[in-house]
Design a protein around this motif. Sequence first.
Motif, PDB file in Angstrom:
ATOM      1  N   ILE A 276       0.844  -1.196   0.000  1.00  0.00           N
ATOM      2  CA  ILE A 276       0.000   0.000   0.000  1.00  0.00           C
ATOM      3  C   ILE A 276       0.876   1.241   0.000  1.00  0.00           C
ATOM      4  O   ILE A 276       2.001   1.243   0.497  1.00  0.00           O
ATOM      5  N   LEU A 277       0.332   2.300  -0.574  1.00  0.00           N
ATOM      6  CA  LEU A 277       1.028   3.580  -0.602  1.00  0.00           C
ATOM      7  C   LEU A 277       0.934   4.256   0.761  1.00  0.00           C
ATOM      8  O   LEU A 277       1.913   4.807   1.263  1.00  0.00           O
ATOM      9  N   GLY A 278      -0.261   4.199   1.338  1.00  0.00           N
ATOM     10  CA  GLY A 278      -0.444   4.763   2.673  1.00  0.00           C
ATOM     11  C   GLY A 278      -1.046   6.151   2.681  1.00  0.00           C
ATOM     12  O   GLY A 278      -0.688   6.995   3.509  1.00  0.00           O
ATOM     13  N   ILE A 279      -1.992   6.407   1.753  1.00  0.00           N
ATOM     14  CA  ILE A 279      -2.671   7.694   1.749  1.00  0.00           C
ATOM     15  C   ILE A 279      -4.179   7.485   1.759  1.00  0.00           C
ATOM     16  O   ILE A 279      -4.687   6.445   1.352  1.00  0.00           O
ATOM     17  N   ASP A 308       2.818   5.477   9.985  1.00  0.00           N
ATOM     18  CA  ASP A 308       3.909   4.521   9.764  1.00  0.00           C
ATOM     19  C   ASP A 308       3.930   3.940   8.347  1.00  0.00           C
ATOM     20  O   ASP A 308       4.623   2.950   8.097  1.00  0.00           O
ATOM     21  N   SER A 309       3.205   4.524   7.428  1.00  0.00           N
ATOM     22  CA  SER A 309       3.183   4.012   6.049  1.00  0.00           C
ATOM     23  C   SER A 309       4.363   4.577   5.258  1.00  0.00           C
ATOM     24  O   SER A 309       5.049   5.510   5.693  1.00  0.00           O
ATOM     25  N   GLY A 310       4.582   3.995   4.073  1.00  0.00           N
ATOM     26  CA  GLY A 310       5.644   4.485   3.216  1.00  0.00           C
ATOM     27  C   GLY A 310       5.435   5.928   2.808  1.00  0.00           C
ATOM     28  O   GLY A 310       6.404   6.700   2.703  1.00  0.00           O
ATOM     29  N   ALA A 311       4.185   6.311   2.565  1.00  0.00           N
ATOM     30  CA  ALA A 311       3.896   7.691   2.168  1.00  0.00           C
ATOM     31  C   ALA A 311       4.274   8.664   3.271  1.00  0.00           C
ATOM     32  O   ALA A 311       4.896   9.707   3.009  1.00  0.00           O
ATOM     33  N   THR A 361       9.490  15.084  -7.264  1.00  0.00           N
ATOM     34  CA  THR A 361       9.429  13.625  -7.318  1.00  0.00           C
ATOM     35  C   THR A 361       9.818  13.047  -5.964  1.00  0.00           C
ATOM     36  O   THR A 361      10.827  13.450  -5.368  1.00  0.00           O
ATOM     37  N   VAL A 362       9.005  12.108  -5.486  1.00  0.00           N
ATOM     38  CA  VAL A 362       9.222  11.471  -4.185  1.00  0.00           C
ATOM     39  C   VAL A 362       9.203   9.964  -4.379  1.00  0.00           C
ATOM     40  O   VAL A 362       8.269   9.419  -4.976  1.00  0.00           O
ATOM     41  N   ASN A 363      10.233   9.285  -3.901  1.00  0.00           N
ATOM     42  CA  ASN A 363      10.276   7.824  -3.945  1.00  0.00           C
ATOM     43  C   ASN A 363       9.641   7.262  -2.682  1.00  0.00           C
ATOM     44  O   ASN A 363      10.033   7.632  -1.568  1.00  0.00           O
ATOM     45  N   VAL A 364       8.670   6.360  -2.877  1.00  0.00           N
ATOM     46  CA  VAL A 364       7.922   5.795  -1.749  1.00  0.00           C
ATOM     47  C   VAL A 364       8.066   4.280  -1.755  1.00  0.00           C
ATOM     48  O   VAL A 364       7.840   3.631  -2.779  1.00  0.00           O
ATOM     49  N   THR A 365       8.438   3.725  -0.611  1.00  0.00           N
ATOM     50  CA  THR A 365       8.510   2.274  -0.451  1.00  0.00           C
ATOM     51  C   THR A 365       7.151   1.770   0.023  1.00  0.00           C
ATOM     52  O   THR A 365       6.645   2.213   1.060  1.00  0.00           O
ATOM     53  N   LEU A 366       6.556   0.862  -0.748  1.00  0.00           N
ATOM     54  CA  LEU A 366       5.235   0.350  -0.394  1.00  0.00           C
ATOM     55  C   LEU A 366       5.335  -0.506   0.859  1.00  0.00           C
ATOM     56  O   LEU A 366       6.235  -1.346   0.987  1.00  0.00           O
ATOM     57  N   SER A 367       4.416  -0.297   1.764  1.00  0.00           N
ATOM     58  CA  SER A 367       4.406  -1.037   3.022  1.00  0.00           C
ATOM     59  C   SER A 367       3.307  -2.084   3.012  1.00  0.00           C
ATOM     60  O   SER A 367       2.443  -2.094   2.124  1.00  0.00           O
ATOM     61  N   LYS A 368       3.359  -2.985   3.970  1.00  0.00           N
ATOM     62  CA  LYS A 368       2.344  -4.028   4.064  1.00  0.00           C
ATOM     63  C   LYS A 368       1.024  -3.417   4.496  1.00  0.00           C
ATOM     64  O   LYS A 368       0.985  -2.502   5.319  1.00  0.00           O
TER      65      LYS A 368
END
Length: 464
Positions: A276-279, A308-311, A361-368
């Motif tokens: 998930i992106l987290g938004i 606590d999400s990647g976003a 530009t923002v790099n986002v690591t997808l979280s569980k």
Amino acid sequence: MKKILSLVLVSALGGVLTLGAYKLFLEKENKVVVTEATPAFLPTNNVGNLYGTNETPNFTVAAENTVNAVVHVKNVSLSSGQMTFEDLFFGRRSQRPQLGTGSGVIINANGYIITNNHVIDNSHELSVTLNNNKTYEAKLIGTDPNTDIALLKIDADEELPYVTFGDSDNAKIGEWVLAVGNPFNLTSTVTAGIISAKARDLSGRSSQSFIQTDAAVNPGNSGGALVNTNGELIGINTAISSQTGSYIGYSFAVPSNIARRVIEDIMEYGNVQNGILGINGRTLNSAFAEKLGIDDTQGVYVESTIEDSGAEKSGIKKDDIIKEIDNVKVSKFEDLSGHIRSKRVNDVVALTVSRNGELKTVNVTLSKNETFNMPLVGRLKNASKEDLRKFKASHGVKIIELGEDYADYWKNNGVEEGSIITSINDVKVSSVDDVQNALQDKSSRSLRIELINSNGEKERYNFR
């Protein structure tokens, strides 16, 4: 009589001589010149001639590469049905077999087959018939109800024909496609059409991202292949939009990039690893933009980020407008969610966001995925150790947002955001995955919830 005939002949001869003399000596010469010119406007059916091509699309190669890899899926489930006199007399509820059918696509030579979850739902026996009329028993490897994808396996004596995956992100609106399936219990049937739209949502919750086509799809096509003119799999036919249950011009397919990620997760992990992106966000349009006081009408507006999400960790903020993901334009929320569904946990995506009118530009690591929208309750999240310690609970999930329709009911009973759900349908839950698994048990027609409310009191609710 002879005089009359003589007069007629003389008259005819005179007319011929007069006409010949006019043509020879008096009529001016007119020359006919044939020219080739491109007209300013062309009828739509002649547009191809403008570019010097008269060829019509040829689907024979794509069809030949696909028909033998599309199978017929038979699902025998057990249904209680209506009670008979014997059932009432003996005090029993007998189960009767119920037949369901659909299609499937062989995706490798070892016999793995992708189909729809709704085709094999509640299966008691599964069988697969190939295009050469050979029938095999099928084993269910795994399912994902959220994307309506399931994976089957058959053991054949020889290597099987299969379809290779294409890149559904590269599919273009207006591109020719073939729908191949087994409607009406026939062997593989091919229909042609074009891609009408992408990132279509039928749920009204922006949770789906279908490819829409006008290729004819009927009952029994579910789980079949949507391929491009190269015979590459770009979608799994899933649904039609119809009041009659038959094709009327709109059909929908799960994009192949999503389907491929789902089955790879099932094969590797046994379940689906949803990143998930987290938004929390929504699609921009004119009315919403006017309400916000901005000029931008395309993209996804970020209303908040999940804890606590990647976003959140990558610095995505409220009021950001997501314009692109991995260089793919984002016009609506379905564009964003569809791309995310093709990714897995810990994948990194590049977001282009507009912040205060400037692009970055923002790099986002997808979280569980640690949140879930539970019917009748609202949004749940995996509880932290601190959350559980607060209520002296050994397990449970945390309510972080009550659903609008039932918020008053829960608050009147002392249940607020922060309360802990410990059990669903008599099954202990420690994560949102446990919640989803407990809700999939359809043997009970009631929903039983045990929780600890905001006052620390244990309560039990039973909904029918």
